[in-house]
Write a protein that holds these residues in place. Sequence first.
Motif, PDB file in Angstrom:
ATOM      1  N   ILE A 316       0.902  -1.462   0.086  1.00 21.91           N
ATOM      2  CA  ILE A 316       0.074   0.231   0.193  1.00 21.91           C
ATOM      3  C   ILE A 316       0.744   1.314   0.160  1.00 21.91           C
ATOM      4  N   THR A 317       2.610   0.795   0.382  1.00 16.94           N
ATOM      5  CA  THR A 317       2.949   2.957   0.712  1.00 16.94           C
ATOM      6  C   THR A 317       3.104   3.116  -0.964  1.00 16.94           C
ATOM      7  N   VAL A 321       2.238   6.711  -2.028  1.00 20.36           N
ATOM      8  CA  VAL A 321       3.069   7.922  -2.560  1.00 20.36           C
ATOM      9  C   VAL A 321       2.799   8.640  -4.016  1.00 20.36           C
ATOM     10  N   GLU A 322       2.453   7.235  -4.651  1.00 23.07           N
ATOM     11  CA  GLU A 322       2.139   7.860  -6.076  1.00 23.07           C
ATOM     12  C   GLU A 322       0.599   8.161  -6.277  1.00 23.07           C
ATOM     13  N   ILE A 476      -6.425  13.769   8.936  1.00 20.91           N
ATOM     14  CA  ILE A 476      -6.479  12.259   8.074  1.00 20.91           C
ATOM     15  C   ILE A 476      -8.324  11.880   8.774  1.00 20.91           C
ATOM     16  N   ALA A 477      -8.428  12.088   9.276  1.00 21.26           N
ATOM     17  CA  ALA A 477      -9.512  11.165  10.327  1.00 21.26           C
ATOM     18  C   ALA A 477     -10.774  12.205   9.852  1.00 21.26           C
ATOM     19  N   LYS A 478     -10.896  13.216   8.857  1.00 22.41           N
ATOM     20  CA  LYS A 478     -11.718  13.757   8.728  1.00 22.41           C
ATOM     21  C   LYS A 478     -12.585  13.304   7.356  1.00 22.41           C
ATOM     22  N   PRO A 479     -12.135  12.229   6.238  1.00 25.07           N
ATOM     23  CA  PRO A 479     -13.091  11.449   4.939  1.00 25.07           C
ATOM     24  C   PRO A 479     -13.252  10.537   5.890  1.00 25.07           C
ATOM     25  N   TYR A 480     -13.304   9.326   6.675  1.00 25.58           N
ATOM     26  CA  TYR A 480     -13.610   8.300   6.182  1.00 25.58           C
ATOM     27  C   TYR A 480     -13.515   7.621   8.126  1.00 25.58           C
ATOM     28  N   ASN A 481     -12.851   8.874   8.578  1.00 22.54           N
ATOM     29  CA  ASN A 481     -13.231   8.181  10.538  1.00 22.54           C
ATOM     30  C   ASN A 481     -12.201   7.779  10.542  1.00 22.54           C
ATOM     31  N   THR A 482     -10.536   7.785  10.366  1.00 23.49           N
ATOM     32  CA  THR A 482      -9.808   6.842  10.073  1.00 23.49           C
ATOM     33  C   THR A 482      -8.627   7.110  11.247  1.00 23.49           C
ATOM     34  N   SER A 535      -7.731   5.407   1.113  1.00 25.65           N
ATOM     35  CA  SER A 535      -6.439   5.123   1.737  1.00 25.65           C
ATOM     36  C   SER A 535      -4.718   6.008   1.129  1.00 25.65           C
ATOM     37  N   GLY A 536      -5.242   6.882  -0.173  1.00 21.97           N
ATOM     38  CA  GLY A 536      -4.692   8.225  -0.875  1.00 21.97           C
ATOM     39  C   GLY A 536      -5.420   8.789   0.121  1.00 21.97           C
TER      40      GLY A 536
END
Length: 550
Positions: A316-317, A321-322, A476-482, A535-536
């Motif tokens: 996934i990394t 990055v891409e 980071i948490a805003k789009p999917y609560n991750t 994730s991106g």
Amino acid sequence: MLGRAIIYDDPLSFANYTKELASKQRDDMVLALILDDSTKLGNPQFPMSEKGESNSQCRDPATQSPHHDVDCSFGKEPRPICRWRNGLGSHSSLYRPWHYYTERSRIDMKIRALLLAIAALGLVEASPVSHPAKVSYDGYKVYRVSIPSTGGAITEEEASLGGIELQRRRTGEGWWAVDLAVAPDDIASFEAAAAATSSRFGGGSHEILSHDLGADLAAESTTGSVSASYKYKAEGGAGGEALPGLEWFDAYHPYADHVQYWADLQAALPNNSELIVAGTSFEGRPIQGIHLWGEGGKDSKPAIFFNGNVHAREWITSVVVEYILYQLVTGYKNDTLVQKVLDNYDFYVLPVVNPDGFVYTQTTDRLWRKNRQVRANTTAIGTDINRNWAVGWGGDGSSPNPSSETFSGFAPHDTPETAALAAYADSLRDRHGIKLYVDWHSYAQVILLSYGYTCTAFPANIEEQEALAAGIAAAIAKPYNTTFDHGPGCLVLYQSSGNGRDYLTDVGKAQFGWGIELRDTQYGFVLPPDQILPSGIEIWEGLKYAWAQF
């Protein structure tokens, strides 16, 4: 005497053959074809004689223009290389013909068919050599086990309980959560040992994360992926050239497709980017990527330096990055925040810094972690590139055992990958300094600050780093609560001596020398393809927060 057509599936077989060939006096020409698209040790476009003569021109991997001041020959190692003749002596840089990397997939099948046809006529000897058998994880279960430790850390033996350790992290005072893959024949004894551990310490637990790891791997497999159909997608980048679309992030991809994708991204922003090579891997692949810049020209501003796929199995990394690169390239035309960050910083991005290990995960063992370095006096293969850096080298959280997943090597920077990355980081430090370094990893969902090698010392600007990391985690948490944790790596994850972020902090003098562990905490390394784009997206939101602060 008849010529010989040697058909190879793997680089080590090719290397061994050329060693044998060099020891003999032969008059026949040899055309060696390596069928694995990801292999970079042979060049089927340019037949080479035993004396190393070639009818090719070496090309600069960044500009793709011919170099006339280099020799293309076998050199000291049994592979075609381009060696500078500009007075650098024995420290000559090694290059591979760049045209080979971008054109190879278009001709391999034709050459393969030609050689097999010639072999069928009896004009040459066809000698196929196969890869090792692919490692199967069919029927393996993945468990998360709570393990106590009175000493604040756990040994590999304590963590294993008879399984393959995938990940560990601190979960509370004296307790660790350890993820383990267990073979079908060992499941009964493993569950008994886990239950005994829980009973003995009056706590702890174990849960099943995957009932069939092999089935999970099949679901994310690159087999039948876009490899055969990948091509430019006309969306129009900032430079007006064709640009691949977001469908790239619907699947994982073979290494050769990644290389082509980077070239496509660079072509979409030709006046503000170039392809770069930081060094060469143990098996001879270039450690390559993209350099992006804004107004003022290239190499004129402080650096933002990203590394992906240090650990081979963390697929996934590289695609995240891409995705970052995609947003930078597409956004420079009309996104004011992207324009701001590119006008003020030079981005140096290497999406796959462990290409040998990455290729091995796609051909042979999906869960391989280290590089593919072979060493004397041991049959064990591979070194953990992220335990081989000089700062804190050899301390707790690394291993001197070559069979260990965290083997640190026999000396700092004795892997070609770490040596190349350290030298590249030093050059960025000496040029205009380094604002931000991120070593991208999976899986834990945590922003790792320095230090990893010690739990009692911290960078001088640790409060500034904590504040920025907290803001990024919230974004980071805003789009999917991750949820992403953050803090010094030794405290929030585990001790790791000889890692890249500590070197970039102390030696590279980066203002922020970080590692970021991506999704997720359930699927682990085998993150389903439908989670690539989310994730991106969430990471890009976090980075936009950082860009606004810079």
